[in-house]
Write a protein that holds these residues in place. Structure first.
Motif, short mmCIF file in Angstrom:
data_model
loop_
_atom_site.label_atom_id
_atom_site.label_comp_id
_atom_site.label_asym_id
_atom_site.label_seq_id
_atom_site.Cartn_x
_atom_site.Cartn_y
_atom_site.Cartn_z
N ALA A 1 46.06 -11.38 19.45
CA ALA A 1 47.03 -11.35 18.35
C ALA A 1 48.09 -10.29 18.62
N TRP A 2 47.67 -9.12 19.08
CA TRP A 2 48.62 -8.05 19.42
C TRP A 2 49.55 -8.49 20.55
N TRP B 1 31.26 -8.66 18.24
CA TRP B 1 32.18 -7.53 18.41
C TRP B 1 33.18 -7.82 19.54
N VAL B 2 32.68 -8.35 20.65
CA VAL B 2 33.55 -8.69 21.78
C VAL B 2 34.57 -9.73 21.35
N ILE B 3 34.14 -10.73 20.60
CA ILE B 3 35.04 -11.78 20.13
C ILE B 3 36.13 -11.20 19.24
N VAL B 4 35.77 -10.30 18.34
CA VAL B 4 36.78 -9.68 17.46
C VAL B 4 37.77 -8.86 18.28
N VAL B 5 37.28 -8.10 19.24
CA VAL B 5 38.18 -7.29 20.07
C VAL B 5 39.13 -8.19 20.86
N VAL B 6 38.62 -9.24 21.47
CA VAL B 6 39.47 -10.16 22.23
C VAL B 6 40.48 -10.83 21.30
N ALA B 7 40.04 -11.26 20.13
CA ALA B 7 40.96 -11.89 19.17
C ALA B 7 42.06 -10.92 18.74
#
Length: 147
Positions: free
Chosen positions: A134-135, A124-130
């Motif tokens: 990207a943003w 979950w942390v990895i997806v949020v950071v990714a």
């Protein structure tokens, strides 16, 4: 015609360096896991059921994992070079991270030892950071900071 140059904001360098360090660790982990296998995993404190789980990962999952890790490293480098392709690299990384997260939700890891309980949240942390990277890259491209 006037030559308009967009000044590089200080935070681009901060985000770029921090993201390269964060994603560089992901690359290190990828390399060590794929080349050293069980020895590396044991050294990281993984239990036998966890090692068995990772060894049973289907070959097709290496695609999203590779895309997530190396897209992020490339995105970090391109961000530091102020190249707008960082947007696409981070988008690819996000896609790989989301695919890995979904796989983990469908095929959950075995029970984690207390010392490694945080690993449950790392996808979950990895997806949020990714997503944030990207943003950020897209935002910098829209402002003309990335060429």
């Amino acid at each position: 015609m006037t030559d308009m140059t967009v000044k590089t904001p200080w935070h681009l360098w901060a985000v770029g360096v921090i993201s390269l360090l964060w994603n560089g660790y992901g690359a290190y982990d990828f390399i060590m896991t794929t080349t050293q296998g069980e020895a590396y995993m044991r050294g990281m404190g993984m239990t036998q059921p966890m090692i068995d789980y990772f060894n049973a990962m289907p070959m097709w999952m290496y695609g999203p994992w590779t895309l997530g890790v190396w897209g992020a490293v490339l995105g970090s480098i391109l961000l530091l070079l102020r190249n707008r392709l960082a947007v696409w690299a981070f988008a690819a990384s996000l896609l790989g991270a989301v695919a890995s997260l979904v796989f983990g939700l469908v095929h959950p890891m075995p029970e984690l030892p207390e010392a490694m309980a945080m690993m449950k949240w790392m996808p979950w942390v990895i997806v949020v950071v990714a997503a944030l990277l990207a943003w950020y890259a897209r935002s910098m491209a829209k402002k003309g900071v990335l060429r």
